[in-house]
Design a protein around this motif. Sequence first.
Motif, PDB file in Angstrom:
ATOM      1  N   TYR A 125       1.496  11.398   3.810  1.00 30.28           N
ATOM      2  CA  TYR A 125       1.243  11.845   5.351  1.00 30.28           C
ATOM      3  C   TYR A 125       0.804  13.434   5.073  1.00 30.28           C
ATOM      4  CZ  TYR A 125       3.603   7.924   7.057  1.00 30.28           C
ATOM      5  OH  TYR A 125       3.729   6.330   7.444  1.00 30.28           O
TER       6      TYR A 125
ATOM      7  N   TRP B 161       0.833  -1.313  -0.039  1.00 35.48           N
ATOM      8  CA  TRP B 161       0.037   0.035  -0.003  1.00 35.48           C
ATOM      9  C   TRP B 161       0.889   1.337   0.106  1.00 35.48           C
ATOM     10  CZ3 TRP B 161       1.317  -2.893   4.088  1.00 35.48           C
ATOM     11  CH2 TRP B 161       1.667  -2.314   5.318  1.00 35.48           C
TER      12      TRP B 161
ATOM     13  N   ILE C  67       9.883  -0.549   3.600  1.00 44.95           N
ATOM     14  CA  ILE C  67       9.636   0.741   3.382  1.00 44.95           C
ATOM     15  C   ILE C  67      10.184   1.393   2.356  1.00 44.95           C
ATOM     16  CG2 ILE C  67       9.286   3.230   4.322  1.00 44.95           C
ATOM     17  CD1 ILE C  67       9.366   1.719   7.275  1.00 44.95           C
TER      18      ILE C  67
HETATM   19  O1  LIG Z   1       5.975   5.292   6.348  1.00 47.45           O
HETATM   20  C1  LIG Z   1       6.856   4.812   7.141  1.00 47.45           C
HETATM   21  O2  LIG Z   1       7.775   5.064   7.435  1.00 47.45           O
HETATM   22  C2  LIG Z   1       6.256   3.571   7.915  1.00 47.45           C
HETATM   23  C3  LIG Z   1       4.750   3.574   7.740  1.00 47.45           C
HETATM   24  C4  LIG Z   1       4.071   2.123   8.281  1.00 47.45           C
HETATM   25  O3  LIG Z   1       4.682   1.574   9.355  1.00 47.45           O
HETATM   26  C5  LIG Z   1       2.923   1.503   8.078  1.00 47.45           C
HETATM   27  O4  LIG Z   1       2.106   2.237   7.407  1.00 47.45           O
HETATM   28  O5  LIG Z   1       2.460   0.601   8.756  1.00 47.45           O
END
Ligand SMILES: O=C(O)CCC(=O)C(=O)O
Length: 314
Positions: free
Chosen positions: A94, A90, A125
């Motif tokens: 942010y 996915w 990631i």
């Molecule tokens: O964006 C990130 O650094 C981590 C995101 C994450 O852990 C998640 O979406 O489960």
Amino acid sequence: MPFGSPSAPSVVWPQSFATVCQKVLPSELFCQIAADADAIAEAPNFWMPKAAILPGSRTVRTIGEQVIAQVYDHVLRSHLPCDWEGAEWWVQVYQPGKGLAFHFDKDEHMMAEQHVMVHPITSCILYLAGGSEDTRLGPTVIIDQQYDNEQGRAVPEHPARCALVYPLANQLCWFDGQLAHGVLDSPQDGLRVTMLINWWAARPQDTHRVTPADIVKVPPGDEPIMVDDLLESYGISVVGPNAVHVIAMEHQGYELYPMADENSLDGSYDRFKTAAAFVPAHMLASTGSDSEEGSEEFDPQPDQQAAEQLEVQD
Ligand SMILES: O=C(O)CCC(=O)C(=O)O
Ligand SMILES: [Fe+2]
């Protein structure tokens, strides 16, 4: 395999906490996935089965699947065990400056149906945006904490080690899927976009593995210390031409304390690259574990919820 069972694999510090690999995708593919990120972020999680990923039987349907094939071929192929079934993936975009509460990646269905937490083998990631020469976005923090299904809680209660991985466009970070992790809020307003690939088992070129030699230790003391200041005392910079992207940290006797928001730090929030401090455990103990208030000795208002509770969600 749930943590706490006799045959649970042990997580090796610091190697299983974070490995980063830069320039993972060819630039054309990177630009395509970055351009599609907003649209993909609206969609629910996707699944790509093993047969579609393995080179002999590969069928690639979308840009996202092309990325997964590339990540498999060039990075994860030699790190996965034989018994994996596929990759869940996915995209996350942010809000500026906002992070993500600490959590465990897990099989939601198993959690809902059987109340056990089953984790991916490996969590990945891929950073689709990464700040610039002199700004750093909120790092992913991977902490030395696992969920013990038998006890029904995260252990250890007060972890003393973590890895900070700072976003860098086209960098891939992978870590043991059992480990708790989250994203710090950031004083820097930049677009933070990641593609997450969870794999439900030879080191490639351009791979940087955290090694014991890289561990930053919080020195014994009685005062809170901002992560930025600690790194500076080690001569480590997270911006500029010699910027470091992944750091393993040992913080015996201290808790990692995320800063809540721009109201923290008496208006000097913007000065920091990393919105967290290491705070002596005894200062936090004095506030009581359920308190929403900051400690008297430590002015900045901590994000109590993020610091003390591990959200059992993803
Ligand atoms: O964006 C990130 O650094 C981590 C995101 C994450 O852990 C998640 O979406 O489960
Ligand atoms: Fe996650």
